[in-house]
Design a protein around this motif. Structure first.
Motif, mmCIF file in Angstrom:
data_model
loop_
_atom_site.group_PDB
_atom_site.id
_atom_site.type_symbol
_atom_site.label_atom_id
_atom_site.label_comp_id
_atom_site.label_asym_id
_atom_site.label_seq_id
_atom_site.Cartn_x
_atom_site.Cartn_y
_atom_site.Cartn_z
ATOM 1 N N ARG B 90 39.646 46.321 52.076
ATOM 2 C CA ARG B 90 39.380 46.014 50.754
ATOM 3 C C ARG B 90 38.961 47.044 49.796
ATOM 4 N NH1 ARG B 90 35.654 41.482 51.732
ATOM 5 N NH2 ARG B 90 36.633 41.019 53.589
ATOM 6 N N ALA B 93 41.892 49.389 49.082
ATOM 7 C CA ALA B 93 42.847 48.599 47.998
ATOM 8 C C ALA B 93 42.543 49.170 46.865
ATOM 9 C CB ALA B 93 42.749 47.147 48.190
ATOM 10 N N ASP B 94 41.130 49.618 46.568
ATOM 11 C CA ASP B 94 40.707 50.086 45.306
ATOM 12 C C ASP B 94 41.073 51.596 45.209
ATOM 13 O OD1 ASP B 94 40.055 47.805 44.417
ATOM 14 O OD2 ASP B 94 37.722 48.221 45.136
ATOM 15 N N PRO B 118 50.024 43.691 46.296
ATOM 16 C CA PRO B 118 49.443 42.777 45.128
ATOM 17 C C PRO B 118 49.475 41.182 45.631
ATOM 18 C CG PRO B 118 50.708 44.326 43.994
ATOM 19 C CD PRO B 118 51.092 44.659 45.426
ATOM 20 N N VAL B 121 47.315 41.485 49.647
ATOM 21 C CA VAL B 121 46.206 41.803 49.452
ATOM 22 C C VAL B 121 45.396 41.378 48.340
ATOM 23 C CG1 VAL B 121 44.502 43.801 49.335
ATOM 24 C CG2 VAL B 121 46.681 43.926 50.557
ATOM 25 N N ARG B 122 45.861 41.060 47.095
ATOM 26 C CA ARG B 122 45.138 40.459 45.946
ATOM 27 C C ARG B 122 45.412 39.011 45.460
ATOM 28 N NH1 ARG B 122 42.018 44.868 45.342
ATOM 29 N NH2 ARG B 122 42.572 46.585 44.066
ATOM 30 N N GLY B 123 46.341 38.307 46.495
ATOM 31 C CA GLY B 123 46.610 36.972 46.343
ATOM 32 C C GLY B 123 47.380 36.632 44.896
ATOM 33 N N LEU B 124 47.948 37.758 44.285
ATOM 34 C CA LEU B 124 48.721 37.450 43.086
ATOM 35 C C LEU B 124 49.892 36.667 43.419
ATOM 36 C CD1 LEU B 124 47.170 39.649 41.639
ATOM 37 C CD2 LEU B 124 49.271 40.517 40.882
ATOM 38 N N ALA B 129 53.058 39.041 40.038
ATOM 39 C CA ALA B 129 53.245 40.448 40.694
ATOM 40 C C ALA B 129 54.602 41.015 40.378
ATOM 41 C CB ALA B 129 53.306 40.251 42.249
ATOM 42 N N MET B 169 48.099 48.216 42.242
ATOM 43 C CA MET B 169 46.729 47.651 42.865
ATOM 44 C C MET B 169 45.628 47.701 42.012
ATOM 45 S SD MET B 169 47.569 46.201 45.635
ATOM 46 C CE MET B 169 46.122 46.021 46.715
ATOM 47 N N ARG B 170 45.928 48.349 40.701
ATOM 48 C CA ARG B 170 44.853 48.570 39.735
ATOM 49 C C ARG B 170 43.918 49.261 40.339
ATOM 50 N NH1 ARG B 170 45.928 45.280 35.277
ATOM 51 N NH2 ARG B 170 47.209 43.607 35.439
#
Lengths: 309, 261
Positions: B90, B93-94, B118, B121-124, B129, B169-170
């Protein structure tokens, strides 16, 4: 806009000028000679075989689709598919253990591969077939608890089970090595990029590593599959009713040894050719995004030739 | 507390097989700051970068991003305990990372490369996405190339897809490991321009590079890494034009005589 000087920088782009000499390819007379000679030798051999009365082509034709032969063929194909499937499932485990960070798992996987690649399949088959001498009874239960199943080894391990066991254990060792090699051939930068994105290891493996590893796993697997198909003929020594055993069973009665071996040969050739064709298309599928685009399939080539008539 | 640094490296040490690669690196990167790391190959620049998102675990020292300890948690006494994989994932990811050899997934199209993380990992949702991936591709000048495989793109285009993939991933910060070293000279500019745009939008970035002219233009500060340490750190005009250390001077001299810029 100043005009270019043709004498210095050539003329406008376009077709070659008429005064430029035409280029012709080199002649290859000896290629034609060698080709013709080789063809003559092959033709002589084929014709001698075809006209040899001992081939008894009528007997070959009579037995080609005989029920016992087809039953044997079915067992051979079934054994090949089951052994390959089980072998690859076990092979994935072997490869995963070998590549794991745990030194104990790595050592066990190494030892497994070492053992089962070193012992000939034939020896192993005989061993499993005769397991009753080593362990007269086999039982499955909870250690220190109740026994769930128990029975004589000779009942529990039939000839077919022995064949399955021996071939699968052997297959798993080879499949494990193929899979491991395929995974190692993938650029470590791929795993790194996935890791940096925060992807799970299992996700990186399924989505990134395995599809790329398949490019080297598939051709090797095709060869292994064909090897397995032929390897199943060894189970005839422990009286498993495969293709070879079923023709042996017939010629032991009729003494038509050569024609019946020809029947078995023809079937092995047919199944191997089908497997090779399947391999070709699977390889094309996994060439997605590859450096070199896959060559056109024979089907495409035929269509292209048809259109360009 | 907006004065808290975005990235803080504290006394990082790392050896490979007994050979020290990092020998005590301290660095603070402010929010929105761009720092270029320069130095000879083997000086430890890449290892330093890879410690920031914990692709390499340091032997000693620690990293904080936006005040959060990376890869470890305080464990009482004077100890840090390694975090479980999921937590580190996690954190990673940032942090966006761009590699020298792009490392795009060759079996996936540009779009699939970008939406992979995305979504998983981010669940979009796939649609969300994909829409965002389209915008990012347009931002890096590759609108309409969604369905190209990496092999069908030039090196510069591949690297721009890789930048879009990291941005999807912003991330809070971006790390660039020699992003133009594998490119043909005529393709370097397009990638550098993309990075420059990011700097203009206030992205915090650590960039390992050999492009001195680029470093001079983009960097708020330049760090000269030598034998596993930051030997010199300061505004580009002072480090690149008037270095205080003889070794910086010698390094710059070798670079400029080799490729005049």
């Amino acid at each position: 806009m100043s005009a270019p000087h043709p004498a210095e920088i050539g003329t406008e782009p376009g077709p070659p000028r008429p005064d430029t000499p035409a280029l012709a390819g080199r002649r290859h007379p000896w290629r034609w000679v060698a080709g013709a000679a080789a063809l003559a030798i092959v033709a002589a051999g084929a014709s001698s075989l075809a006209r040899n009365p001992a081939m008894e082509w009528d007997v070959v034709a009579a037995y080609f689709l005989a029920t016992p032969v087809l039953k044997g063929l079915w067992l051979t194909v079934w054994l090949t598919l089951v052994v390959t499937t089980l072998g690859f499932v076990a092979g994935i485990a072997v490869a995963a253990m070998r590549l794991s960070a745990n030194p104990v798992l790595r050592a066990i996987s190494w030892a497994y591969v070492w053992f089962f690649r070193s012992v000939p399949v034939l020896v192993q088959l005989l061993f499993w077939f005769n397991i009753g001498y080593l362990y007269p009874t086999l039982s499955l239960g909870i250690p220190g608890g109740p026994t769930l199943i128990s029975g004589s080894s000779n009942d529990l391990i039939s000839a077919t089970t022995a064949a399955l066991l021996g071939l699968t254990l052997h297959e798993a060792a080879h499949a494990g090595e193929i899979i491991r090699g395929g995974i190692l051939a993938v650029d470590p930068g791929q795993i790194e990029a996935g890791t940096a994105l925060g992807l799970r290891r299992s996700r990186i493996f399924r989505r990134v590593v395995l599809p790329q590893a398949m490019r080297s796993i598939v051709p090797a697997t095709g060869n292994l599959l064909i090897g397995t198909l032929k390897g199943t003929s060894m189970v005839s020594v422990i009286a498993v009713n495969d293709l070879l055993y079923s023709v042996q069973f017939i010629y032991n009665r009729t003494y038509a040894i050569v024609p019946l071996l020809a029947v078995a040969t023809a079937w092995y050739l047919i199944v191997t050719s089908l497997l090779s064709a399947a391999q070709y298309y699977v390889e094309r599928h996994f060439a997605r995004g590859a450096r070199r685009p896959p060559p056109p399939s024979p089907w495409h080539r035929i269509r292209a030739a048809w259109r360009s008539r | 507390m907006s004065e808290q640094p975005m990235i803080r490296l504290v006394d990082l040490h790392k050896s490979y097989a007994g050979t020290p690669v990092l020998r005590g690196v301290d660095l603070e990167v402010a929010r929105g700051e761009v720092i270029c790391l320069i130095g000879a190959s083997g000086s430890g620049k890449s290892t330093l970068l890879r410690c920031v998102n914990h692709l390499e675990a340091p032997d000693a020292g620690f990293v904080e991003i936006d005040g959060e300890l990376i890869g470890y948690r305080p464990a009482g006494g004077h100890r840090l305990r390694a975090l479980p994989e999921g937590r580190i994932r996690r954190q990673r990811a940032d942090v966006g990372m761009v590699f020298q050899s792009f490392n795009l997934f060759p079996n996936l199209t540009a779009l699939e490369n970008i939406v992979e993380a995305p979504i998983s990992v981010r669940g979009l949702s796939r649609a969300e996405a994909a829409e965002r991936a389209g915008e990012l591709l347009a931002q890096v000048g590759l609108a309409g190339r969604e369905h190209s495989y990496p092999r069908q793109l030039s090196g510069g285009q591949q690297q721009r897809v890789a930048i879009a993939r990291a941005l999807a991933m912003r991330p809070k910060v971006m790390l660039f490991d020699e992003p133009t070293s594998a490119l043909d000279p005529e393709l370097v500019a397009e990638v550098l321009q993309t990075i420059q745009t990011l700097a203009g939008r206030g992205m915090t970035m650590l960039i390992v590079t050999h492009e001195l002219a680029f470093a001079r233009d983009i960097a708020d500060r330049v760090a000269f890494v030598d034998e596993g340490r930051i030997l010199e750190l300061g505004p580009p005009e002072s480090v690149l034009t008037a270095p205080r250390h003889a070794r910086t001077h010698a390094f710059l001299g070798r670079l400029t005589t080799k490729e005049p810029r």
